[in-house]
Design a protein around this motif. Structure first.
Motif, PDB file in Angstrom:
ATOM      1  N   GLN A   3       0.818  -1.211   0.000  1.00 28.99           N
ATOM      2  CA  GLN A   3       0.000   0.000   0.000  1.00 28.99           C
ATOM      3  C   GLN A   3       0.858   1.271   0.000  1.00 28.99           C
ATOM      4  N   GLN A   4       1.934   1.264   0.777  1.00 29.04           N
ATOM      5  CA  GLN A   4       2.795   2.440   0.861  1.00 29.04           C
ATOM      6  C   GLN A   4       3.454   2.737  -0.495  1.00 29.04           C
ATOM      7  N   GLU A   5       3.890   1.697  -1.165  1.00 29.88           N
ATOM      8  CA  GLU A   5       4.505   1.864  -2.487  1.00 29.88           C
ATOM      9  C   GLU A   5       3.471   2.356  -3.497  1.00 29.88           C
ATOM     10  N   LYS A   6       2.259   1.823  -3.401  1.00 29.05           N
ATOM     11  CA  LYS A   6       1.183   2.249  -4.296  1.00 29.05           C
ATOM     12  C   LYS A   6       0.885   3.731  -4.097  1.00 29.05           C
ATOM     13  N   ARG A   7       0.833   4.156  -2.832  1.00 28.28           N
ATOM     14  CA  ARG A   7       0.586   5.572  -2.525  1.00 28.28           C
ATOM     15  C   ARG A   7       1.698   6.453  -3.101  1.00 28.28           C
ATOM     16  N   ARG A   8       2.938   6.012  -2.953  1.00 25.14           N
ATOM     17  CA  ARG A   8       4.083   6.785  -3.448  1.00 25.14           C
ATOM     18  C   ARG A   8       3.996   6.947  -4.971  1.00 25.14           C
ATOM     19  N   ILE A   9       3.662   5.858  -5.665  1.00 24.91           N
ATOM     20  CA  ILE A   9       3.552   5.902  -7.125  1.00 24.91           C
ATOM     21  C   ILE A   9       2.395   6.800  -7.554  1.00 24.91           C
ATOM     22  N   THR A  10       1.241   6.667  -6.884  1.00 33.74           N
ATOM     23  CA  THR A  10       0.073   7.482  -7.222  1.00 33.74           C
ATOM     24  C   THR A  10       0.376   8.962  -7.037  1.00 33.74           C
ATOM     25  N   LYS A  11       0.989   9.306  -5.909  1.00 34.82           N
ATOM     26  CA  LYS A  11       1.340  10.709  -5.652  1.00 34.82           C
ATOM     27  C   LYS A  11       2.349  11.209  -6.690  1.00 34.82           C
ATOM     28  N   GLY A  12       3.281  10.347  -7.039  1.00 33.21           N
ATOM     29  CA  GLY A  12       4.258  10.711  -8.065  1.00 33.21           C
ATOM     30  C   GLY A  12       3.596  10.976  -9.406  1.00 33.21           C
ATOM     31  N   ASN A  13       2.598  10.181  -9.736  1.00 35.59           N
ATOM     32  CA  ASN A  13       1.879  10.368 -11.001  1.00 35.59           C
ATOM     33  C   ASN A  13       1.097  11.684 -11.014  1.00 35.59           C
TER      34      ASN A  13
END
Length: 197
Positions: A3-13
């Motif tokens: 979940q943390q990695e998913k959040r990081r990628i989403t915010k990056g996008n």
């Protein structure tokens, strides 16, 4: 995917989408709908992370400042000038020019002040000066803001010399003085010092 990695990628996008759009139109003309369309997410996903586009920009700035401060303070083997130029260059390369954009005339006018306030305590610490010294408060304000201005100008003009050359030029200005460096390039070097007095 965690979940943390998913959040990081989403915010990056979302960040990438915002600054892609900033190249096309003014920040104040960009909507949440524009960002979501560019990033490929629904508006509800955007609002899970941000309250509005200003919040997105502010969180991006905070992340950049945290990274910048970390790199800057870990550069203990370098001079402050070298640490300053190299840390900005590294963060800008990693962020896809977002750092440069935020500092540019089209970016956020408050961002440079945020960076200055984040870096200034380190200057006091390195030079062993009490943070209550008001004269040095002005000196460090001048040094940091001058450095930021130099960085933006250098980057805007296509970095026509490498980072080490940039460090050398800033060092010469700081150590030899502005008048000395200008005199070396002037057609009337003997008159330069009089213009500064």
């Amino acid at each position: 995917m965690k979940q943390q990695e998913k959040r990081r990628i989403t915010k990056g996008n979302f960040t990438t989408a915002l600054f892609k759009l900033c190249r096309e139109k003014e920040f104040t003309r960009i909507s949440v709908k524009d960002i979501c369309s560019c990033a490929g997410y629904h508006r509800s996903t955007f609002y899970e992370y941000y309250s509005d586009i200003y919040d997105l920009r502010d969180q991006t700035e905070d992340r950049l400042i945290a990274s910048l401060t970390k790199i800057f303070t870990l550069s203990s083997t370098e001079s402050l000038t070298a640490a300053f130029i190299h840390s900005f260059t590294r963060i800008n390369e990693e962020s896809g020019e977002i750092l440069w954009y935020l500092l540019s005339e089209n970016g956020d006018p408050h961002f440079a002040v945020k960076i200055k306030e984040a870096l200034k305590p380190y200057y006091f610490k390195v030079f062993a000066i009490p943070p209550t010294d008001q004269d040095m408060e002005y000196v460090f304000d001048f040094a940091i803001m001058s450095g930021l201005s130099f960085y933006v100008s250098w980057y805007s003009k296509g970095k026509h010399f490498d980072a080490d050359s940039a460090v050398a030029l800033v060092r010469r200005v700081l150590v030899d003085g502005l008048a000395t460096v200008i005199a070396e390039h002037s057609e009337k070097p003997d008159q330069v010092s009089m213009k500064f007095i």
